[in-house]
Design an enzyme around this catalytic site. Structure first.
Site, short mmCIF file in Angstrom:
data_model
loop_
_atom_site.label_atom_id
_atom_site.label_comp_id
_atom_site.label_asym_id
_atom_site.label_seq_id
_atom_site.Cartn_x
_atom_site.Cartn_y
_atom_site.Cartn_z
N ASN A 1 -13.28 3.24 -5.14
CA ASN A 1 -12.75 3.55 -3.81
C ASN A 1 -12.27 4.84 -3.35
OD1 ASN A 1 -9.56 3.26 -2.85
ND2 ASN A 1 -9.87 2.47 -5.10
N LYS B 1 4.35 5.43 -11.01
CA LYS B 1 3.22 5.19 -11.28
C LYS B 1 2.34 6.19 -11.70
CE LYS B 1 -1.03 2.54 -9.36
NZ LYS B 1 -1.36 1.82 -8.53
N CYS C 1 -2.62 9.00 -7.35
CA CYS C 1 -3.88 8.65 -6.65
C CYS C 1 -4.89 9.58 -6.93
CB CYS C 1 -3.25 8.68 -5.09
SG CYS C 1 -5.23 8.54 -4.10
N ILE D 1 -1.94 1.58 -15.15
CA ILE D 1 -2.43 2.93 -14.64
C ILE D 1 -2.86 2.66 -13.13
CG2 ILE D 1 -3.05 4.13 -17.15
CD1 ILE D 1 -5.91 3.07 -16.43
N ASN D 2 -3.13 3.96 -12.42
CA ASN D 2 -3.96 3.99 -11.31
C ASN D 2 -5.42 3.81 -11.52
OD1 ASN D 2 -4.64 4.61 -8.38
ND2 ASN D 2 -2.42 5.36 -8.32
N THR D 3 -6.24 4.00 -10.45
CA THR D 3 -7.60 4.01 -10.59
C THR D 3 -8.18 5.26 -11.57
OG1 THR D 3 -7.95 5.09 -8.42
CG2 THR D 3 -8.20 2.95 -8.66
N LYS E 1 0.92 -1.20 0.07
CA LYS E 1 -0.03 0.05 -0.02
C LYS E 1 0.95 1.01 0.05
CE LYS E 1 -4.45 1.01 0.62
NZ LYS E 1 -4.15 2.41 -0.13
N GLY F 1 -10.89 -2.46 -11.40
CA GLY F 1 -11.62 -3.75 -11.91
C GLY F 1 -11.67 -3.58 -13.52
C1 LIG Z 1 -8.95 -0.43 -2.34
C2 LIG Z 1 -7.65 0.00 -3.08
C3 LIG Z 1 -6.86 0.57 -2.64
C4 LIG Z 1 -5.83 1.11 -3.57
N1 LIG Z 1 -4.55 1.81 -2.88
C5 LIG Z 1 -3.49 2.08 -3.73
C6 LIG Z 1 -2.37 2.63 -3.13
O1 LIG Z 1 -2.17 2.63 -1.85
N2 LIG Z 1 -1.47 3.14 -3.75
C7 LIG Z 1 -1.48 2.93 -5.40
O2 LIG Z 1 -0.67 3.29 -6.02
N3 LIG Z 1 -2.54 2.35 -5.88
C8 LIG Z 1 -3.66 1.70 -5.04
N4 LIG Z 1 -4.70 1.42 -5.57
C9 LIG Z 1 -4.83 1.38 -7.30
C10 LIG Z 1 -4.24 -0.11 -7.56
O3 LIG Z 1 -2.96 -0.24 -7.05
C11 LIG Z 1 -4.39 -0.06 -9.12
O4 LIG Z 1 -3.55 0.95 -9.63
C12 LIG Z 1 -5.78 -0.06 -9.54
O5 LIG Z 1 -6.65 -0.46 -8.65
C13 LIG Z 1 -6.20 -0.42 -10.97
O6 LIG Z 1 -5.85 -2.11 -10.78
P1 LIG Z 1 -7.01 -3.28 -10.49
O7 LIG Z 1 -7.92 -2.91 -11.58
O8 LIG Z 1 -6.16 -4.45 -10.67
O9 LIG Z 1 -7.48 -3.12 -9.13
C14 LIG Z 1 -5.75 0.95 -4.76
C15 LIG Z 1 -6.99 0.35 -5.55
C16 LIG Z 1 -7.77 -0.13 -4.54
C17 LIG Z 1 -9.04 -0.90 -5.24
#
Ligand SMILES: Cc1cc2nc3c(=O)[nH]c(=O)nc-3n(C[C@H](O)[C@H](O)[C@H](O)COP(=O)(O)O)c2cc1C
Length: 275
Positions: free
Chosen positions: A43, A135, A100, A161-163, A18, A187
């Site tokens: 989230n 990132k 983020c 990518i990030n969210t 995290k 997702g």
């Molecule tokens: C509950 C949650 C917490 C996350 N916390 C972080 C974080 O602390 N640092 C970060 O770089 N990305 C964080 N992310 C983003 C994920 O690392 C990732 O980039 C994003 O969810 C897309 O991938 P996925 O579709 O496989 O979840 C978080 C995502 C979720 C869903």
């Protein structure tokens, strides 16, 4: 540490922490993580974390699990301070979270400021003996400019990518579903966007890219690798499918490589046909 050992034993190649900050952060109050009708998640956890110093204690003495430590901050000095907390022999790489989408003064607000991006990476590079991964996400500055700046400042790899900034509303109560109102979507629904970004980055720049966003099967991982990713990260799907996801991806990739005549993952990277 035990959860990281279990994830590694179940087939993950490395663990990304995290994002950690200089001081512990509580994050937002619930609801912070909600499933969407489209199969995705939204989230705004608010980057809750125990702080870099405490996390360094948690992983102290780790010898066997490859750890990528994610860091978040506002100033170049934040990143130097956090890196100094870790015994780098146990760290595979640092991932700087400049993307983020739901916490002010860090994340995308940093990633959108190219001068700050450059300074943060230069300082992190000088403070670290291990690779620096940056990132990126989709903010208001073209993410390809962020990547270019990151490369010039010495980044060793990019995670994309990030969210994606998103919002959902409960129509009965008329309330936003997240306490923070706006959060980040993750997702399956974001997968095509993430693949497009991996493709564009590796088409334009010569830097290893870690693909991330909506990976929940070996075919998803394969798509990312064909698009140009040298490695992939799995986030939300661990919540949906549990730790079996890593074996499913590893076994599926091996079968695919055998069927298609690829000797290694690196042979596969970027082999999407461009007609
Ligand atoms: C509950 C949650 C917490 C996350 N916390 C972080 C974080 O602390 N640092 C970060 O770089 N990305 C964080 N992310 C983003 C994920 O690392 C990732 O980039 C994003 O969810 C897309 O991938 P996925 O579709 O496989 O979840 C978080 C995502 C979720 C869903």
């Amino acid at each position: 540490m035990e959860i990281f050992q279990r994830l590694y034993k179940s087939g993950a190649g490395a663990i990304v922490s995290k994002s950690l900050s200089t001081k512990p952060w509580d994050g937002y109050h619930n609801p912070t993580f909600v499933g969407l009708d489209n199969g995705g998640w939204i989230n705004a956890v608010g980057l809750s974390n125990p702080g870099a110093r405490e996390f360094a204690n948690i992983i102290k003495g780790n010898k066997d699990v490859p750890m990528i430590v994610s860091l978040v901050g506002s100033e170049p000095s934040d990143f130097a301070e956090m890196i100094s907390r870790f015994d780098t022999e146990n760290i595979t790489a640092y991932e700087l979270n400049l993307s983020c989408p739901h916490v002010a003064k860090v994340g995308l607000e940093v990633g959108d400021d190219l001068e700050l991006v450059s300074n943060i990476i230069s300082v992190a590079k000088s403070a670290s003996n291990v690779p620096i991964i940056v990132k990126v996400g989709l903010g208001s500055t073209d993410y390809l400019s962020t990547v270019e700046t990151a490369i010039k400042a010495g980044a060793d790899a990019i995670t994309a990518i990030n969210t994606l900034r998103a919002m959902a509303i409960d129509v009965e109560t008329q309330n936003p579903v997240l306490s923070n109102v706006i959060g980040g979507m993750s997702g399956s629904p974001i997968k095509p966007v993430a693949i497009r970004c991996v493709y564009e980055i590796t088409d334009k720049f010569d830097i290893p890219v870690i693909g991330c966003g909506g990976i929940s099967s070996w075919t998803d991982a394969t798509e990312f690798i064909l698009a140009g990713a040298s490695a992939v990260q799995v986030g939300s799907a661990i919540g949906d499918d549990g730790m079996d996801i890593f074996k499913e991806i590893n076994d599926g990739l091996l079968r695919y490589m055998d069927r298609k005549g690829f000797d290694s993952i690196m042979d596969m990277v970027g082999s999407v046909r461009k007609s």
